[in-house]
Structures are given as structure tokens and as C-alpha cells.
Design a protein around this motif. Structure first.
Motif, PDB file in Angstrom:
ATOM      1  N   MET A   1       0.848  -1.199   0.000  1.00 23.43           N
ATOM      2  CA  MET A   1       0.000   0.000   0.000  1.00 23.43           C
ATOM      3  C   MET A   1       0.877   1.241   0.000  1.00 23.43           C
ATOM      4  SD  MET A   1      -2.858   1.273   2.776  1.00 23.43           S
ATOM      5  CE  MET A   1      -4.039   0.010   2.314  1.00 23.43           C
ATOM      6  N   GLY A   2       0.638   2.147  -0.968  1.00 23.65           N
ATOM      7  CA  GLY A   2       1.415   3.358  -1.057  1.00 23.65           C
ATOM      8  C   GLY A   2       1.015   4.382  -0.015  1.00 23.65           C
ATOM      9  N   ALA A   3       1.844   5.445   0.065  1.00 24.85           N
ATOM     10  CA  ALA A   3       1.583   6.484   1.062  1.00 24.85           C
ATOM     11  C   ALA A   3       0.257   7.181   0.790  1.00 24.85           C
ATOM     12  CB  ALA A   3       2.723   7.494   1.054  1.00 24.85           C
ATOM     13  N   SER A   4      -0.051   7.423  -0.494  1.00 26.96           N
ATOM     14  CA  SER A   4      -1.303   8.112  -0.820  1.00 26.96           C
ATOM     15  C   SER A   4      -2.518   7.262  -0.458  1.00 26.96           C
ATOM     16  CB  SER A   4      -1.340   8.474  -2.310  1.00 26.96           C
ATOM     17  OG  SER A   4      -1.258   7.305  -3.113  1.00 26.96           O
ATOM     18  N   SER A   5      -2.425   5.941  -0.696  1.00 25.46           N
ATOM     19  CA  SER A   5      -3.534   5.045  -0.351  1.00 25.46           C
ATOM     20  C   SER A   5      -3.731   4.993   1.161  1.00 25.46           C
ATOM     21  CB  SER A   5      -3.270   3.636  -0.887  1.00 25.46           C
ATOM     22  OG  SER A   5      -3.178   3.643  -2.290  1.00 25.46           O
ATOM     23  N   LEU A   6      -2.613   4.953   1.885  1.00 30.01           N
ATOM     24  CA  LEU A   6      -2.694   4.924   3.348  1.00 30.01           C
ATOM     25  C   LEU A   6      -3.320   6.211   3.881  1.00 30.01           C
ATOM     26  CD1 LEU A   6      -2.039   3.461   5.985  1.00 30.01           C
ATOM     27  CD2 LEU A   6       0.219   4.551   5.942  1.00 30.01           C
ATOM     28  N   LEU A   7      -2.947   7.339   3.259  1.00 26.93           N
ATOM     29  CA  LEU A   7      -3.500   8.625   3.683  1.00 26.93           C
ATOM     30  C   LEU A   7      -4.997   8.688   3.414  1.00 26.93           C
ATOM     31  CD1 LEU A   7      -2.472  11.289   4.931  1.00 26.93           C
ATOM     32  CD2 LEU A   7      -2.331  12.214   2.616  1.00 26.93           C
ATOM     33  N   ARG A   8      -5.410   8.181   2.236  1.00 24.85           N
ATOM     34  CA  ARG A   8      -6.840   8.165   1.929  1.00 24.85           C
ATOM     35  C   ARG A   8      -7.602   7.279   2.908  1.00 24.85           C
ATOM     36  NH1 ARG A   8      -5.139   8.047  -3.543  1.00 24.85           N
ATOM     37  NH2 ARG A   8      -5.377   5.782  -3.576  1.00 24.85           N
ATOM     38  N   GLU A   9      -7.003   6.149   3.265  1.00 24.95           N
ATOM     39  CA  GLU A   9      -7.654   5.255   4.218  1.00 24.95           C
ATOM     40  C   GLU A   9      -7.723   5.895   5.599  1.00 24.95           C
ATOM     41  OE1 GLU A   9      -7.150   0.760   6.108  1.00 24.95           O
ATOM     42  OE2 GLU A   9      -5.841   1.426   4.476  1.00 24.95           O
ATOM     43  N   LEU A  10      -6.638   6.579   5.977  1.00 26.64           N
ATOM     44  CA  LEU A  10      -6.585   7.224   7.291  1.00 26.64           C
ATOM     45  C   LEU A  10      -7.692   8.259   7.431  1.00 26.64           C
ATOM     46  CD1 LEU A  10      -5.007   7.607   9.978  1.00 26.64           C
ATOM     47  CD2 LEU A  10      -3.626   9.327   8.791  1.00 26.64           C
ATOM     48  N   TYR A  11      -7.951   9.018   6.362  1.00 31.44           N
ATOM     49  CA  TYR A  11      -8.947  10.091   6.421  1.00 31.44           C
ATOM     50  C   TYR A  11     -10.260   9.709   5.730  1.00 31.44           C
ATOM     51  CZ  TYR A  11      -5.727  13.245   8.628  1.00 31.44           C
ATOM     52  OH  TYR A  11      -4.893  13.836   9.547  1.00 31.44           O
ATOM     53  N   SER A  12     -10.513   8.415   5.609  1.00 25.64           N
ATOM     54  CA  SER A  12     -11.788   7.973   5.039  1.00 25.64           C
ATOM     55  C   SER A  12     -12.874   8.017   6.098  1.00 25.64           C
ATOM     56  CB  SER A  12     -11.656   6.543   4.492  1.00 25.64           C
ATOM     57  OG  SER A  12     -11.507   5.613   5.563  1.00 25.64           O
ATOM     58  N   LEU A  13     -14.102   8.146   5.658  1.00 22.88           N
ATOM     59  CA  LEU A  13     -15.231   8.120   6.577  1.00 22.88           C
ATOM     60  C   LEU A  13     -15.363   6.761   7.245  1.00 22.88           C
ATOM     61  CD1 LEU A  13     -17.907  10.089   4.523  1.00 22.88           C
ATOM     62  CD2 LEU A  13     -16.921  10.781   6.697  1.00 22.88           C
ATOM     63  N   ASP A  14     -14.942   5.709   6.552  1.00 23.07           N
ATOM     64  CA  ASP A  14     -15.017   4.368   7.118  1.00 23.07           C
ATOM     65  C   ASP A  14     -14.115   4.232   8.338  1.00 23.07           C
ATOM     66  OD1 ASP A  14     -16.034   1.522   6.626  1.00 23.07           O
ATOM     67  OD2 ASP A  14     -13.879   1.209   6.822  1.00 23.07           O
ATOM     68  N   THR A  15     -12.938   4.842   8.290  1.00 20.92           N
ATOM     69  CA  THR A  15     -12.035   4.825   9.441  1.00 20.92           C
ATOM     70  C   THR A  15     -12.624   5.623  10.592  1.00 20.92           C
ATOM     71  OG1 THR A  15     -10.044   4.524   8.107  1.00 20.92           O
ATOM     72  CG2 THR A  15      -9.753   5.548  10.265  1.00 20.92           C
ATOM     73  N   LEU A  16     -13.273   6.734  10.266  1.00 18.56           N
ATOM     74  CA  LEU A  16     -13.848   7.583  11.305  1.00 18.56           C
ATOM     75  C   LEU A  16     -15.000   6.876  12.009  1.00 18.56           C
ATOM     76  CD1 LEU A  16     -13.450  10.411  12.477  1.00 18.56           C
ATOM     77  CD2 LEU A  16     -15.156  11.252  10.856  1.00 18.56           C
ATOM     78  N   ASP A  17     -15.912   6.294  11.235  1.00 20.42           N
ATOM     79  CA  ASP A  17     -17.039   5.570  11.817  1.00 20.42           C
ATOM     80  C   ASP A  17     -17.752   4.850  10.685  1.00 20.42           C
ATOM     81  OD1 ASP A  17     -19.274   4.623  13.138  1.00 20.42           O
ATOM     82  OD2 ASP A  17     -19.650   6.457  14.243  1.00 20.42           O
ATOM     83  N   THR A  18     -17.890   3.529  10.797  1.00 19.76           N
ATOM     84  CA  THR A  18     -18.531   2.762   9.725  1.00 19.76           C
ATOM     85  C   THR A  18     -19.998   3.129   9.557  1.00 19.76           C
ATOM     86  OG1 THR A  18     -19.001   0.988  11.303  1.00 19.76           O
ATOM     87  CG2 THR A  18     -16.979   0.805  10.012  1.00 19.76           C
ATOM     88  N   ARG A  19     -20.569   3.812  10.530  1.00 25.82           N
ATOM     89  CA  ARG A  19     -21.959   4.257  10.396  1.00 25.82           C
ATOM     90  C   ARG A  19     -22.121   5.241   9.244  1.00 25.82           C
ATOM     91  NH1 ARG A  19     -20.614   3.757  15.689  1.00 25.82           N
ATOM     92  NH2 ARG A  19     -22.053   2.731  17.127  1.00 25.82           N
ATOM     93  N   PHE A  20     -21.020   5.918   8.855  1.00 24.96           N
ATOM     94  CA  PHE A  20     -21.092   6.908   7.781  1.00 24.96           C
ATOM     95  C   PHE A  20     -21.083   6.253   6.400  1.00 24.96           C
ATOM     96  CE2 PHE A  20     -18.553   9.692  10.915  1.00 24.96           C
ATOM     97  CZ  PHE A  20     -19.704   9.990  11.614  1.00 24.96           C
ATOM     98  N   THR A  21     -20.578   5.021   6.318  1.00 20.20           N
ATOM     99  CA  THR A  21     -20.465   4.357   5.019  1.00 20.20           C
ATOM    100  C   THR A  21     -21.385   3.156   4.896  1.00 20.20           C
ATOM    101  OG1 THR A  21     -18.595   3.072   5.890  1.00 20.20           O
ATOM    102  CG2 THR A  21     -18.077   5.085   4.683  1.00 20.20           C
ATOM    103  N   THR A  22     -22.103   2.837   5.953  1.00 23.38           N
ATOM    104  CA  THR A  22     -23.030   1.698   5.948  1.00 23.38           C
ATOM    105  C   THR A  22     -24.392   2.174   6.394  1.00 23.38           C
ATOM    106  OG1 THR A  22     -21.210   0.225   6.559  1.00 23.38           O
ATOM    107  CG2 THR A  22     -23.443  -0.637   6.810  1.00 23.38           C
ATOM    108  N   SER A  23     -25.415   1.840   5.659  1.00 22.72           N
ATOM    109  CA  SER A  23     -26.770   2.243   6.025  1.00 22.72           C
ATOM    110  C   SER A  23     -27.127   1.704   7.404  1.00 22.72           C
ATOM    111  CB  SER A  23     -27.762   1.727   4.983  1.00 22.72           C
ATOM    112  OG  SER A  23     -29.096   1.913   5.425  1.00 22.72           O
ATOM    113  N   SER A  24     -27.903   2.493   8.154  1.00 22.04           N
ATOM    114  CA  SER A  24     -28.291   2.079   9.506  1.00 22.04           C
ATOM    115  C   SER A  24     -29.173   0.838   9.495  1.00 22.04           C
ATOM    116  CB  SER A  24     -29.024   3.224  10.216  1.00 22.04           C
ATOM    117  OG  SER A  24     -30.219   3.547   9.526  1.00 22.04           O
TER     118      SER A  24
END
Length: 618
Positions: free
Chosen positions: A1-24
Motif C-alpha cells: 500500500m502506497g503512502a497516498s492510499s494509506l492517507l486516503r484510508e486514514l482520512y476515510s469516513l469508514d475509518t472515522l465511523d462505519t456508520r457513515f459508510t453503511t446504512s443504519s
């Protein structure tokens, strides 16, 4: 995994809270199976309500130039007024403390954040020690060990889930007692008495009296805690037994051993919300008990319930009757001081079956993101002294309109950070401990243009709490003119409660009413300019929405400055300094243009989320 991919993953909504990327309404097992995989739409047609990307258009290239010019200027304007040679430096220098970064002093004058910042190392020890002690307890008791299925994944049977619940509740109960005894000393007796009375209201009264009694008791507690400053034992003795000198001596002894946080009542407000949650979850469970278990009727997997089902479906009946389980929930150590807020049903569900959204990788990334945010706050507090300046009530006329507006803007950013950092710390602690509470901050403060969206994404768990336990029981807001009026009146009631919950003073009550007042233009504009009538003119509609969003942002900034920063008088001084001259009026026009540019980028950012299948209402 490249640095840019890691950065995108770090600041993804999924990392913040899966509730933002998965319907309730989606079972959470899919969250685990697709962890950190974005929704790809390559080769697929975009939804009809989503526009093609605009990022590589001349319009957005121009916006990039505006950002590159404006943002550094905005930050530097506040740095300049935070230098020792600035005119008002002597007025606020006494509010600064010795720093450790860049050879500068630090603005640690905000008492709310200072209490967290000064104790963050001790809290970090608890963050490590508490989950380790739980693991040790589980190993010694042998409870909570799941069956492993053929795929190598843990699966709890109904018996194992019950044993896991008992194990977690037992540990939470005893660790909570130790925790609050260290924090609040002998004041824990007052806390336990309040909890017991609320428990009896929720479990012993006739069903039809539980809601009213719960609200009356908890609102009275909010006022009484504030007005009596936590019921000092010496004051109680003087009132109840003034002729017993021995009792007076004992009262002074108890008051002198009030723990690490003698003002227990200041942070007890978050506990009140959990007390109400328990009573109402039990109240609603009495209705559903008559129709049988929803899990059995719908043939759901209790280990993979959706977010909505975890919150709405009643817990096992026995858990509502157990005072120990109730105390374990209300005083759960990672979330006791500041939240985020987990409903009682959700707490029990996650105690029986661990949330699939908790993975080691996601928790580590969340922790890294927290540390980056913490350092960002340290950098700001060492380089800009906006809190100290506002506390010192300086001569506003010595600042230019641009400097005044940036003082107000960065003051709001500090407020956003000082709340987000503790919330994320305590949520990180809960994640490490095996509990997944909602993320409280969805977007950066500067990434909001809608008053409705802002309140959905600011203190999100509290927003969800007010909707579940206050707004919907009041009737919510249904369609039609009458429904909208009713919805606005209900919002007025909700924000009045929210203001009084924060603090019992006129300034915050004014803030609550201002929020509702400033929501009205957005409601009226939505009614006057429905999107359906502009389908043939999407670009004109985007510009029109941008103008309305600029007005929204200015109104939201004004409301929050009144409530949490400078008050109404301070706001009037800032406004007069900004637009009280011809130069100020011209600056205000330029500022509105810059806000318009920012709003268009916000619009496109949300369109990009929709292109990836993410639809947030904020």
C-alpha cells in the motif's frame, strides 16, 4: 500500500465511523466483510441525482488558486495579532502559560480544554490499563470465550453471549465504582443516590407515569446540581441538622475528600442523558414485550444486527431489572466523563455480541488520526492566542476588519477542536475496550453550510439522542405547512433543553433560540426554491444555493460566537469593528465571495461522496 492510499484510508469516513459508510438498516456483518473497501463505481452509470465530476474544470482550478491565496492569509492574520509586539499583548499575556513548541508560550486559558490537556497523560494510562484489566478478568473468569466457526471467525452462541454480557457488566460495574470513587471521592454517594432514584422511577412506577416522571426528575436534577453546586455535605448538614456539631465535622471531612474532580456536577450532565435513555428504553420495551421478541419474529442474527436494530430493539427483560447492569451502563468508565452517548439497548447488544465494525486496523488508524488532531491543536495553541485575546476583552478598534473576522473564525475552530479531541479520545478508549459508540464530529467545522446539516454533524451522538428521546416523542415534524410549523416549535423546545443542559444561563438560552431563528431562512428558502423546479437549470440552482449557504454560514458563526465564545456584547463589538467602516464593508463583500468559493467546494465534495455511494445528511 502506497503512502497516498494509506492517507486516503486514514482520512476515510469508514475509518472515522462505519456508520457513515453503511446504512443504519444494513446488518453489520457486511461492515466486517468489506472493511476499508470503498464503493467503486467505475464502468457504472452515476445515479440520476448526482452530477459529473467538476474537479478538473476551469471553475475549480480558479477555486484552487483562491484557496492557495486565502487560507495562508487567514492563518497569518491571527499569528500577527498573537505576537509580543501586538498592541493588546500586555492585556492577555497573563493568560498564557509556558509552552514546549517553537519556543512560544501556549494559550491554555480555556478551562474546559485545559482540564483535559493537563491530565491527558494520566488518561492515556487509563486507556491502556482499563482494557488490559478487562482481558485479565475475562481470562481468570473464563467468560466471554466464543465458539470459532469453520471460517476461523468468532461466533457467540446464545449461552456464550449471555455469559459475555455477565462478564462485561460485572467488570464495568466494579471498575465504574473504582473510577468514580477516585474521580469524585465521597461525592460518589450522591451520584449513586441520584442513579437509584432514577432507576426506581424507570422500573417501579406504572408504565404511563414513567415518561413524565423521568423528565421532571432529571430536569430538576440538572437545575439542583447547578444551583447547589453539587450539594456540599456541610451545606446539607446546616440545613438538615444544624444542632449536631459532630455531624458538621463529619461533613467537612467528607467535603475535603471529594476526589480528583470535586465539581462532579459539572460533568454529570452527560450521565443524565444516559439515565433518561435507560428509563425510556425500558418504557418502550414494555410495549414490545406483548408482541414477542422482534429478533425471533424477523429471524435476525443477534450477532449481526443493523445499527438501527441495535438501538431500537429492546434488551433482554432481565437487564432492565438489574440495578448493577444499569449502573454499569450509566457509569461506563470510557464514556462517563464526556461521551459519546450510547443508548442502553445498544450497550447491552454490544456487550452480548461484539460489533463487527471494531477491527484492530481500524482502531489503530483511528488512534493515529486522533494523535494528528491533538498535535494540530497544540500547534494552534502555541501560535495563535485567540482564546486569551477574547477573554481579555481588548480594544477591538486596534484590529483591522480582516483580523477581527479571523479572530472570530479561529475562535470557533478552537471550540470545535477542544470538543472533538476529548470526544475522540474517549471513543478511542471505548473502541479499544470493545465498545463502538457513535462518532461525535462528522465534518470539519469549516465544511458546513447547512444549519440542519451542521447540527447533525456536531455532537452527533447528542443529536441522535435528542431525536430519539425528545424530538420524535414531541411529534417531530411531518410534511405540510402545519407539520413544518410544529417541527419548528419542537426544535425550539429541543434547543431550549440543549441550551439549559449545557449550562443554566441566559447566554446559552439565547444561543438555543438564535439557532432556531437562524434555521428559519433555510426552511423558507427550501420551500420557496424546491430543487424539483430547477432540474432544467442545475447550474443556476447551484449558484442560488451557494448564495443561501453563505448567509447560513454567517448566521451559524454568529449564533456560536454568542453561545460559546464572546457573548452577545462581544459579537456586537466584533460586527461593529468589521462592518463599521467603508473598508470593513468592502472586506465583508470579499469575505462573502471567499465563502461562496468554499461552499462550491463543499457541494462538490458531497457530490463526490455520492459518486462513491455515501449519502450523509450533513
Amino acid at each position: 500500500m502506497g503512502a497516498s492510499s494509506l492517507l486516503r484510508e486514514l482520512y476515510s469516513l469508514d475509518t472515522l465511523d462505519t456508520r457513515f459508510t453503511t446504512s443504519s438498516s444494513v446488518p453489520l456483518k457486511s461492515v466486517d466483510e468489506n472493511s476499508h473497501k470503498s464503493v467503486e463505481r467505475e464502468g457504472k452509470a452515476l445515479p440520476t441525482d448526482v452530477s459529473p465530476p467538476r474537479w478538473r474544470t476551469p471553475e475549480f482550478y480558479f477555486y484552487t488558486l483562491v484557496f492557495l491565496f486565502c487560507v495562508p492569509q487567514m492563518y497569518w492574520a491571527v499569528v500577527e495579532v498573537s505576537q509580543p509586539d501586538s498592541p493588546n499583548y500586555s492585556k492577555y499575556e497573563h493568560l498564557l502559560s509556558p509552552g514546549w513548541l517553537l519556543g512560544r508560550k501556549v494559550d491554555n486559558s480555556d478551562g474546559q480544554y485545559a482540564s483535559f490537556r493537563d491530565n491527558v497523560l494520566y488518561l492515556a494510562v487509563l486507556l491502556v490499563l482499563h482494557p488490559l484489566l478487562r482481558r485479565l478478568y475475562e481470562q481468570l473468569t473464563g467468560h466471554g470465550t466464543p465458539t470459532v466457526n469453520g471460517n476461523g471467525k468468532a461466533k457467540y452462541s446464545s449461552v456464550e453471549a449471555y455469559l459475555r454480557l455477565q462478564s462485561r457488566v460485572s467488570f464495568d460495574f466494579y471498575s465504574a465504582l473504582v473510577y468514580i470513587s477516585a474521580l469524585n471521592g465521597f461525592s460518589m454517594l450522591k451520584i449513586l443516590l441520584i442513579l437509584y432514584v432514577n432507576f426506581k422511577i424507570g422500573t417501579s412506577l406504572p408504565r404511563n407515569r414513567i415518561p413524565a416522571a423521568t423528565w421532571v426528575f432529571n430536569i430538576v436534577i440538572l437545575f439542583a446540581n447547578e444551583l447547589t453546586q453539587g450539594y456540599p455535605y456541610s451545606t446539607l448538614v446546616q440545613t438538615l441538622a444544624p444542632f449536631l456539631p459532630a455531624a458538621s465535622d463529619w461533613a467537612k471531612f467528607l467535603d475535603s475528600h471529594a476526589g480528583l474532580n470535586p465539581r462532579w456536577e459539572v460533568l454529570f450532565k452527560i450521565t443524565v442523558l444516559r439515565m433518561i435513555s435507560f428509563n425510556f428504553d425500558h418504557y418502550w420495551s414494555l410495549d414490545r414485550a406483548r408482541v414477542g421478541s422482534p429478533i425471533e419474529k424477523k429471524q435476525l442474527d443477534p450477532a449481526a444486527l443493523s445499527e438501527r436494530d441495535r438501538v431500537a430493539m429492546p434488551a433482554p427483560e432481565a437487564t432492565y431489572k438489574s440495578f448493577r447492569t444499569y449502573v454499569a451502563y450509566v457509569l461506563y468508565p470510557p464514556l462517563y466523563l464526556a461521551g459519546p452517548i450510547v443508548t442502553f439497548n445498544d450497550y447491552i447488544s454490544q456487550s452480548m455480541h461484539p460489533a463487527p465494525s471494531i477491527t484492530t486496523r481500524r482502531t489503530i488508524l483511528y488512534g493515529i488520526r486522533f494523535l494528528i488532531t491533538l498535535f494540530c491543536m497544540e500547534f494552534l495553541l502555541h501560535t495563535i492566542y485567540v482564546v486569551a485575546i477574547s477573554k481579555a476583552s481588548p480594544d477591538w478598534s486596534t484590529y483591522t476588519p480582516f483580523q477581527l473576522s479571523m479572530l472570530a473564525y479561529f475562535n470557533l475552530h478552537i471550540i470545535w477542536l477542544k470538543l472533538m479531541i476529548p470526544w475522540r479520545f474517549f471513543r478511542l478508549w471505548a473502541l479499544i475496550d470493545g465498545m463502538d459508540p457513535p462518532e461525535n464530529m462528522v465534518r470539519c467545522m469549516s465544511d458546513n453550510y447547512s444549519a440542519f446539516g451542521f447540527w447533525r454533524s456536531w455532537h452527533r451522538s447528542f443529536n441522535r439522542w435528542t431525536i430519539r428521546y425528545l424530538y420524535i416523542p414531541l411529534g417531530g415534524g411531518v410534511g405540510g405547512g402545519t407539520g413544518r410549523v410544529r417541527g419548528i416549535l419542537n426544535m425550539l423546545a429541543v434547543f431550549s433543553f440543549v441550551a439549559l443542559w449545557h449550562d443554566i444561563n441566559l447566554r446559552l438560552l439565547m444561543w438555543g433560540w438564535l439557532v432556531v431563528l437562524f434555521v428559519l431562512p433555510e426552511v423558507l428558502a427550501t420551500m420557496a426554491f424546491p430543487k424539483s423546479k430547477w432540474r432544467n437549470r442545475p447550474e443556476a440552482y447551484r449558484v442560488l444555493c451557494g448564495i443561501g449557504a453563505v448567509i447560513n454560514i454567517l448566521l451559524m458563526m454568529a449564533a456560536n460566537l454568542v453561545g460559546f465564545a464572546v457573548g452577545l456584547d462581544g459579537l456586537m463589538g466584533l460586527v461593529n469593528g468589521i462592518i463599521g467602516s467603508w473598508q470593513g464593508a468592502m472586506f465583508m463583500l470579499g469575505a462573502c465571495f471567499a465563502l461562496f468559493v468554499g461552499v462550491q467546494v463543499m457541494f462538490e465534495h458531497r457530490e463526490e461522496e455520492k459518486r462513491h455511494g455515501i449519502r450523509l445528511k450533513c
